[in-house]
Write an enzyme that holds these catalytic residues in place. Structure first.
Site, mmCIF file in Angstrom:
data_model
loop_
_atom_site.group_PDB
_atom_site.id
_atom_site.type_symbol
_atom_site.label_atom_id
_atom_site.label_comp_id
_atom_site.label_asym_id
_atom_site.label_seq_id
_atom_site.Cartn_x
_atom_site.Cartn_y
_atom_site.Cartn_z
ATOM 1 N N ARG A 1 -8.980 -1.422 18.809
ATOM 2 C CA ARG A 1 -7.964 -0.630 19.507
ATOM 3 C C ARG A 1 -6.786 -1.496 19.945
ATOM 4 O O ARG A 1 -5.682 -1.010 20.150
ATOM 5 C CB ARG A 1 -8.559 0.019 20.767
ATOM 6 C CG ARG A 1 -9.628 1.045 20.495
ATOM 7 C CD ARG A 1 -9.908 1.816 21.777
ATOM 8 N NE ARG A 1 -11.142 2.593 21.709
ATOM 9 C CZ ARG A 1 -11.259 3.788 21.156
ATOM 10 N NH1 ARG A 1 -10.225 4.354 20.591
ATOM 11 N NH2 ARG A 1 -12.404 4.425 21.162
ATOM 12 N N ASP B 1 -6.722 14.688 12.574
ATOM 13 C CA ASP B 1 -7.384 14.506 11.288
ATOM 14 C C ASP B 1 -7.776 15.903 10.792
ATOM 15 O O ASP B 1 -6.938 16.607 10.217
ATOM 16 C CB ASP B 1 -8.580 13.579 11.535
ATOM 17 C CG ASP B 1 -9.286 13.139 10.281
ATOM 18 O OD1 ASP B 1 -8.626 12.995 9.242
ATOM 19 O OD2 ASP B 1 -10.506 12.927 10.338
ATOM 20 N N GLU C 1 -2.487 13.115 21.974
ATOM 21 C CA GLU C 1 -3.628 12.617 21.205
ATOM 22 C C GLU C 1 -3.151 11.491 20.288
ATOM 23 O O GLU C 1 -1.964 11.405 19.951
ATOM 24 C CB GLU C 1 -4.213 13.803 20.414
ATOM 25 C CG GLU C 1 -5.316 13.516 19.447
ATOM 26 C CD GLU C 1 -6.602 12.979 20.052
ATOM 27 O OE1 GLU C 1 -6.526 11.967 20.780
ATOM 28 O OE2 GLU C 1 -7.676 13.525 19.751
ATOM 29 N N ASP C 2 -4.067 10.626 19.888
ATOM 30 C CA ASP C 2 -3.704 9.539 18.984
ATOM 31 C C ASP C 2 -3.429 10.065 17.574
ATOM 32 O O ASP C 2 -2.367 9.829 17.012
ATOM 33 C CB ASP C 2 -4.790 8.439 18.962
ATOM 34 C CG ASP C 2 -6.203 8.975 18.783
ATOM 35 O OD1 ASP C 2 -6.383 10.184 18.515
ATOM 36 O OD2 ASP C 2 -7.147 8.169 18.897
ATOM 37 N N PHE D 1 -8.596 5.621 6.588
ATOM 38 C CA PHE D 1 -9.068 5.353 7.949
ATOM 39 C C PHE D 1 -8.302 4.157 8.499
ATOM 40 O O PHE D 1 -8.285 3.089 7.909
ATOM 41 C CB PHE D 1 -10.574 5.111 7.978
ATOM 42 C CG PHE D 1 -11.133 5.348 9.346
ATOM 43 C CD1 PHE D 1 -11.442 6.632 9.773
ATOM 44 C CD2 PHE D 1 -11.302 4.291 10.232
ATOM 45 C CE1 PHE D 1 -11.927 6.862 11.057
ATOM 46 C CE2 PHE D 1 -11.785 4.512 11.525
ATOM 47 C CZ PHE D 1 -12.100 5.796 11.932
#
Ligand code: IMP
Ligand code: MG
Length: 175
Positions: free
Chosen positions: A162, A100, A96-97, A149
């Site tokens: 991205r 959070d 996963e990136d 963020f």
């Protein structure tokens, strides 16, 4: 207007991060076959860097799920693209990136665990532990980041940014 000029993690730091994570993964699986499950869309840059540094036999599959709109989690996980591979009895690594709240990966882990893989581990490029709502911990992680963020290196804001080669902080500025 959105300002992405503040670099949080440079491309050189990202490259070193990938090397570190890959060597830990190589050590952990000790040459055993691995199915890498990339979570679209955010993980596509990390996964492409990472898999080229893995030294065991690797197959790659993708899933696409979503719980986010804009900056906020909607709290409902929708599977938009499911696995094409049977993971029963296999070593599976979810890539996963960013973690959070931990909600996405906790749901995914529960879902994939039902298919009885031999092992099921989690790797994330970035971790924001301050935001966690559960006790999810990645087995392999790149870098811990503060509660801000960020975009770039695969991460988006509403589908944009991205392609930025560095990880940058999103700042909302008045027009
Ligand atoms: P979680 O379910 O709250 O752990 O959310 C994980 C997902 O939220 C990631 O796969 C990203 O798509 C998205 N996300 C969380 N934080 C950020 C961020 O700072 N930038 C871009 N996407 C983020
Ligand atoms: Mg994502």
């Amino acid at each position: 207007m959105i300002d992405t000029s503040k670099v949080l993690i440079s491309r050189d730091e990202l490259s070193k991060m990938v090397d570190d994570v890959a060597s830990k993964i190589n050590e952990a699986y000790n040459g055993e076959e691995l199915i890498v499950v990339g979570i679209l869309t955010g993980a596509f840059v990390f996964i492409s860097d990472l898999v080229r540094k893995l030294d065991m036999p690797v197959t790659i599959d993708f899933m696409q799920v979503s719980s986010y709109e804009g900056e906020n989690s909607t709290g409902v996980l929708k599977v938009k693209k499911d696995l094409s591979t049977d993971i029963t009895g296999k070593n599976v690594l979810i890539v996963e990136d960013i973690i959070d709240t931990g909600y996405t990966l906790q749901c995914l882990k529960n879902m994939l665990g039902k298919n009885n893989p031999k092992s099921l581990k989690i790797c994330a490029a970035f971790d924001k532990p301050d935001r966690r709502v559960n006790d999810l911990k990645p087995d392999f992680k790149g870098l811990v980041i503060p509660d801000e963020f960020v975009v770039g290196y695969g991460l988006d804001y509403n589908g944009m940014y991205r392609n930025l080669p560095d990880v940058c902080v999103v700042k909302f500025v008045e027009d």
